[in-house]
Design a protein around this motif. Structure first.
Motif, short mmCIF file in Angstrom:
data_model
loop_
_atom_site.label_atom_id
_atom_site.label_comp_id
_atom_site.label_asym_id
_atom_site.label_seq_id
_atom_site.Cartn_x
_atom_site.Cartn_y
_atom_site.Cartn_z
N ARG A 284 66.12 135.00 74.97
CA ARG A 284 65.37 133.95 74.29
C ARG A 284 66.29 132.82 73.80
O ARG A 284 65.90 131.65 73.80
CB ARG A 284 64.58 134.53 73.12
N GLN A 285 67.51 133.16 73.43
CA GLN A 285 68.43 132.12 72.98
C GLN A 285 68.75 131.14 74.13
O GLN A 285 68.87 129.93 73.92
CB GLN A 285 69.72 132.74 72.45
N GLU A 286 68.91 131.66 75.33
CA GLU A 286 69.16 130.79 76.47
C GLU A 286 67.95 129.89 76.76
O GLU A 286 68.11 128.71 77.09
CB GLU A 286 69.51 131.62 77.71
N GLY A 287 66.75 130.46 76.64
CA GLY A 287 65.55 129.65 76.84
C GLY A 287 65.44 128.53 75.81
O GLY A 287 65.07 127.39 76.15
N PHE A 288 65.77 128.84 74.57
CA PHE A 288 65.69 127.84 73.50
C PHE A 288 66.70 126.71 73.73
O PHE A 288 66.37 125.52 73.62
CB PHE A 288 65.94 128.52 72.15
N ASN A 289 67.94 127.05 74.09
CA ASN A 289 68.95 126.02 74.30
C ASN A 289 68.68 125.20 75.55
O ASN A 289 68.99 124.01 75.60
CB ASN A 289 70.33 126.67 74.36
N THR A 290 68.09 125.81 76.57
CA THR A 290 67.69 125.05 77.76
C THR A 290 66.60 124.05 77.41
O THR A 290 66.61 122.90 77.90
CB THR A 290 67.21 126.01 78.86
N PHE A 291 65.69 124.45 76.55
CA PHE A 291 64.63 123.55 76.10
C PHE A 291 65.22 122.37 75.32
O PHE A 291 64.82 121.22 75.51
CB PHE A 291 63.63 124.31 75.23
N LEU A 292 66.19 122.65 74.46
CA LEU A 292 66.81 121.58 73.66
C LEU A 292 67.59 120.60 74.54
O LEU A 292 67.63 119.40 74.25
CB LEU A 292 67.75 122.17 72.62
N ALA A 293 68.18 121.09 75.64
CA ALA A 293 69.01 120.23 76.48
C ALA A 293 68.22 119.46 77.53
O ALA A 293 68.77 118.57 78.17
CB ALA A 293 70.07 121.09 77.18
N ASP A 294 66.96 119.78 77.71
CA ASP A 294 66.14 119.11 78.73
C ASP A 294 65.78 117.69 78.27
O ASP A 294 65.13 117.52 77.23
CB ASP A 294 64.87 119.92 78.97
N PRO A 295 66.17 116.65 79.02
CA PRO A 295 65.85 115.27 78.61
C PRO A 295 64.36 115.02 78.49
O PRO A 295 63.93 114.15 77.71
CB PRO A 295 66.48 114.42 79.72
N ASP A 296 63.55 115.74 79.25
CA ASP A 296 62.10 115.55 79.20
C ASP A 296 61.52 115.95 77.84
O ASP A 296 60.39 115.57 77.51
CB ASP A 296 61.41 116.35 80.30
N ASN A 297 62.26 116.75 77.08
CA ASN A 297 61.77 117.21 75.78
C ASN A 297 62.32 116.38 74.62
O ASN A 297 62.08 116.70 73.46
CB ASN A 297 62.13 118.68 75.56
N ALA A 298 63.09 115.33 74.93
CA ALA A 298 63.73 114.54 73.87
C ALA A 298 62.71 113.91 72.93
O ALA A 298 62.88 113.94 71.69
CB ALA A 298 64.62 113.47 74.49
N THR A 299 61.65 113.34 73.48
CA THR A 299 60.63 112.70 72.64
C THR A 299 59.94 113.72 71.75
O THR A 299 59.73 113.48 70.55
CB THR A 299 59.60 111.98 73.51
N ASN A 303 60.04 113.92 67.56
CA ASN A 303 58.83 113.91 66.73
C ASN A 303 58.62 115.24 65.99
O ASN A 303 57.76 115.31 65.11
CB ASN A 303 57.60 113.62 67.60
N ASN A 304 59.38 116.27 66.40
CA ASN A 304 59.24 117.59 65.76
C ASN A 304 60.62 118.12 65.40
O ASN A 304 61.11 119.09 66.01
CB ASN A 304 58.52 118.57 66.69
N PRO A 305 61.28 117.52 64.43
CA PRO A 305 62.65 117.95 64.08
C PRO A 305 62.72 119.36 63.51
O PRO A 305 63.80 119.96 63.48
CB PRO A 305 63.07 116.91 63.03
N GLU A 306 61.57 119.90 63.10
CA GLU A 306 61.56 121.25 62.53
C GLU A 306 61.40 122.33 63.61
O GLU A 306 61.32 123.53 63.30
CB GLU A 306 60.41 121.37 61.53
N PHE A 307 61.38 121.93 64.87
CA PHE A 307 61.19 122.89 65.97
C PHE A 307 62.33 123.91 65.98
O PHE A 307 63.51 123.55 65.99
CB PHE A 307 61.14 122.14 67.30
N GLU A 308 61.99 125.21 65.99
CA GLU A 308 62.97 126.29 65.97
C GLU A 308 62.69 127.29 67.09
O GLU A 308 61.68 127.19 67.79
CB GLU A 308 62.97 126.99 64.61
N ILE A 309 63.58 128.25 67.20
CA ILE A 309 63.47 129.22 68.29
C ILE A 309 62.18 130.04 68.22
O ILE A 309 61.62 130.44 69.23
CB ILE A 309 64.71 130.16 68.31
N ASP A 310 61.67 130.26 67.01
CA ASP A 310 60.41 131.00 66.87
C ASP A 310 59.23 130.25 67.48
O ASP A 310 58.20 130.85 67.81
CB ASP A 310 60.11 131.28 65.39
N ASP A 311 59.35 128.93 67.60
CA ASP A 311 58.25 128.11 68.13
C ASP A 311 58.24 128.06 69.64
O ASP A 311 57.32 127.49 70.23
CB ASP A 311 58.36 126.67 67.58
N LEU A 312 59.24 128.62 70.30
CA LEU A 312 59.33 128.57 71.76
C LEU A 312 58.25 129.44 72.38
O LEU A 312 58.08 130.60 72.02
CB LEU A 312 60.71 129.07 72.20
#
Length: 331
Positions: A284-299, A303-312
């Motif tokens: 799950r940690q790899e999935g979370f960091n891949t999500f953070l590094a994806d440019p498509d998820n930057a916006t 808009n959701n600075p509180e997004f954490e690994i539990d929300d994945l």
């Protein structure tokens, strides 16, 4: 009519007399005696099997070093020219993948030391084979990259049960080496119920994760479980399966991870054969960091600075898989 009836009665009478005579000549079959003889033979066979097992138990175990290695190489090429039904009518693609594993195991009367490693790499290049670019020099892109090294030392209480210590390292090697990298260090017990199976259970294990400061990975204390199975099957087939799992005590749902690799190969000529390898992993940690590094998820992240690994959600943390089909070798 009467003559026919008399003739039929005479034939029936003769048949009955003949059957009676044959029955008298044939000895009666004593089913009870036959069953008793079968039971006696089966008891003798069981006794012989017990004697064989006792003789095998007297053979001392084979001590010393054992070495081995094997690998699978998969190569694929495809080319389409004016294949109008496809999205790209003119394409050329090629892929090369390799998986290799080796071991060096020491077994002595009071202790053992098992070392093994696995390397998997894969490259692919795809090009729209048009007049403008068909002569360009293409670069392969890495599609698979993993290395796994482990060392297990054990002090034997019996031939099947031992106290043990394990060090296991997992990472990529071609790019992003040690980013992340996982190092498990722990102690516990090892059970070897049969020579082909080794089960490691270490309730005291620390999962140390290495990564750059830009990534969000956490180390934790937990339990390490490893099951390693190697079996020679009929008709030259061989099967190797290894499951390595870490269960975090501090956050089981987010910080735990597991990897399971299964390999099959069949010998075709001497040490060359045909093989298949399937790898599965959940982290799950790899999935979370891949999500953070994806440019498509930057916006979304802005808009959701509180997004954490539990929300994945599960779509952003899929089961990781790879497979390789190709030629194999054994050394």
């Amino acid at each position: 009519m009467i003559k026919r009836l008399l003739l039929s009665l005479a034939i029936l009478l003769c048949s009955g007399v003949a059957a009676e005579l044959l029955a008298q000549d044939s000895p009666a079959v004593d089913v009870t005696a036959l069953k008793a003889e079968i039971a006696e033979k089966e008891a003798q066979m069981g006794s012989l099997q017990g004697e064989i097992a006792a003789l095998k138990a007297k053979i001392p175990p084979t001590y010393g070093w054992k070495f081995g290695s094997a690998g699978t190489l998969g190569v694929n090429f495809s080319s389409f020219s004016d294949w109008l039904g496809a999205e790209n009518a003119n394409t050329f693609a090629s892929s090369i993948s390799f998986s290799g594993n080796g071991f060096a195991n020491l077994s002595e009367k009071k202790y053992f030391w098992r070392n093994d490693g696995n390397l998997t790499v894969g490259f692919t290049k795809l090009n729209a084979n048009t007049e403008e670019v068909k002569n360009d020099t293409l670069d392969y892109e890495k599609t698979a990259d993993a290395i796994n090294l482990s060392s297990l030392f054990g002090y034997k209480f019996t031939e099947k049960l031992a106290a043990s210590a394990l060090a296991e390292y997992r990472s990529t090697i071609i790019s992003n080496f040690n980013n992340p990298g996982y190092l498990d260090i722990g102690v516990g017990g090892t059970w070897t119920p049969i020579p082909e199976l080794v089960v490691v259970f270490h309730p005291l294990n620390y999962n140390l994760v290495f990564s750059d400061n830009d990534l969000s990975y956490d180390s934790s204390l937990g339990c390490k479980v490893v099951a390693d199975y190697t079996k020679a099957l009929p008709r030259g087939l061989a099967w190797k399966s290894k499951l390595s799992a870490f269960i975090s005590y501090s956050d089981p749902s987010n910080l735990s991870n597991w990897t399971w690799i299964n390999g099959f190969n069949a010998t075709l000529f001497k040490k060359i054969g045909f093989g298949f390898e399937l790898g599965l992993r959940a982290n799950r940690q790899e999935g979370f960091n891949t999500f953070l590094a994806d440019p498509d998820n930057a916006t979304f992240l802005a808009n959701n600075p509180e997004f954490e690994i539990d929300d994945l959600d599960s779509d952003d943390n899929p089961l990781q898989t790879y497979w390789i089909l190709g030629f194999t070798y054994n050394l």
